[in-house]
Scaffold this motif. Structure first.
Motif, PDB file in Angstrom:
ATOM      1  N   LEU A   1     -25.281 -47.684  13.700  1.00 59.92           N
ATOM      2  CA  LEU A   1     -25.458 -49.016  13.106  1.00 59.92           C
ATOM      3  C   LEU A   1     -26.902 -49.243  12.675  1.00 59.92           C
ATOM      4  N   ASP A   2     -27.842 -48.767  13.483  1.00 57.72           N
ATOM      5  CA  ASP A   2     -29.254 -48.876  13.112  1.00 57.72           C
ATOM      6  C   ASP A   2     -29.543 -48.085  11.838  1.00 57.72           C
ATOM      7  N   ALA A   3     -28.918 -46.918  11.717  1.00 60.48           N
ATOM      8  CA  ALA A   3     -29.101 -46.113  10.504  1.00 60.48           C
ATOM      9  C   ALA A   3     -28.538 -46.847   9.290  1.00 60.48           C
ATOM     10  N   LEU A   4     -27.412 -47.525   9.448  1.00 57.99           N
ATOM     11  CA  LEU A   4     -26.845 -48.308   8.350  1.00 57.99           C
ATOM     12  C   LEU A   4     -27.804 -49.421   7.911  1.00 57.99           C
ATOM     13  N   ASP A   5     -28.526 -49.989   8.880  1.00 57.59           N
ATOM     14  CA  ASP A   5     -29.489 -51.040   8.543  1.00 57.59           C
ATOM     15  C   ASP A   5     -30.616 -50.519   7.659  1.00 57.59           C
ATOM     16  N   LEU A   6     -30.862 -49.214   7.704  1.00 56.74           N
ATOM     17  CA  LEU A   6     -31.926 -48.613   6.884  1.00 56.74           C
ATOM     18  C   LEU A   6     -31.471 -48.377   5.452  1.00 56.74           C
ATOM     19  N   ALA A   7     -30.167 -48.382   5.239  1.00 53.79           N
ATOM     20  CA  ALA A   7     -29.626 -48.099   3.908  1.00 53.79           C
ATOM     21  C   ALA A   7     -29.872 -49.283   2.981  1.00 53.79           C
ATOM     22  N   GLY A   8     -30.088 -48.974   1.725  1.00 56.58           N
ATOM     23  CA  GLY A   8     -30.212 -50.037   0.738  1.00 56.58           C
ATOM     24  C   GLY A   8     -28.910 -50.807   0.619  1.00 56.58           C
ATOM     25  N   SER A   9     -27.819 -50.093   0.746  1.00 57.83           N
ATOM     26  CA  SER A   9     -26.491 -50.699   0.690  1.00 57.83           C
ATOM     27  C   SER A   9     -25.661 -50.144   1.841  1.00 57.83           C
TER      28      SER A   9
END
Length: 125
Positions: free
Chosen positions: A84-92
């Motif tokens: 989930l933290d990695a998803l927060d780093l995504a632009g989308s």
């Protein structure tokens, strides 16, 4: 979520493996013995466990004169939080999720489908 260094991860792996399905913790000596191939000093393992406690990764309680340690969360919960933290780093987040979904194996996709169906059923009923 706290990212773990190599030694922290090795210590957490011992804790996760040794405490799975139990309510008991693990002593510093037990962790050090489990990591004997690394030739670590007892005090090094004690320091790592103390730092992990400070980061909220482990819980500890007195066990006689020693401390007993156990993970604050399951390995799966930790990995899910990292994802989930990695998803927060995504632009989308949506694009990242779609890319992830397209990269999983057929069996992994079935696990995801079943989990999503269970979640949908829980929300409806």
């Amino acid at each position: 979520m706290t990212r773990l260094g190599d030694l922290e991860r090795a210590v957490m792996d011992v804790l996760w493996d040794r405490t799975a399905g139990t309510t008991t913790g693990v002593t510093v000596r037990e962790v050090a013995d489990a990591l004997s191939g690394r030739e670590l000093a007892y005090t090094t393992v004690m320091t790592v466990l103390d730092r992990l406690a400070g980061k909220g990764m482990v819980e500890r309680e007195r066990d006689g004169r020693a401390w007993s340690y156990r993970p604050a969360a399951t390995r799966e919960a930790h990995i899910a939080k990292l994802m989930l933290d990695a998803l927060d780093l995504a632009g989308s987040r949506d694009a990242a999720l779609v890319r992830f979904a397209r990269s999983v194996t057929g069996n992994e996709a079935e696990v995801l489908r079943a989990a999503l169906a269970d979640e949908a059923a829980d929300r409806q009923g």
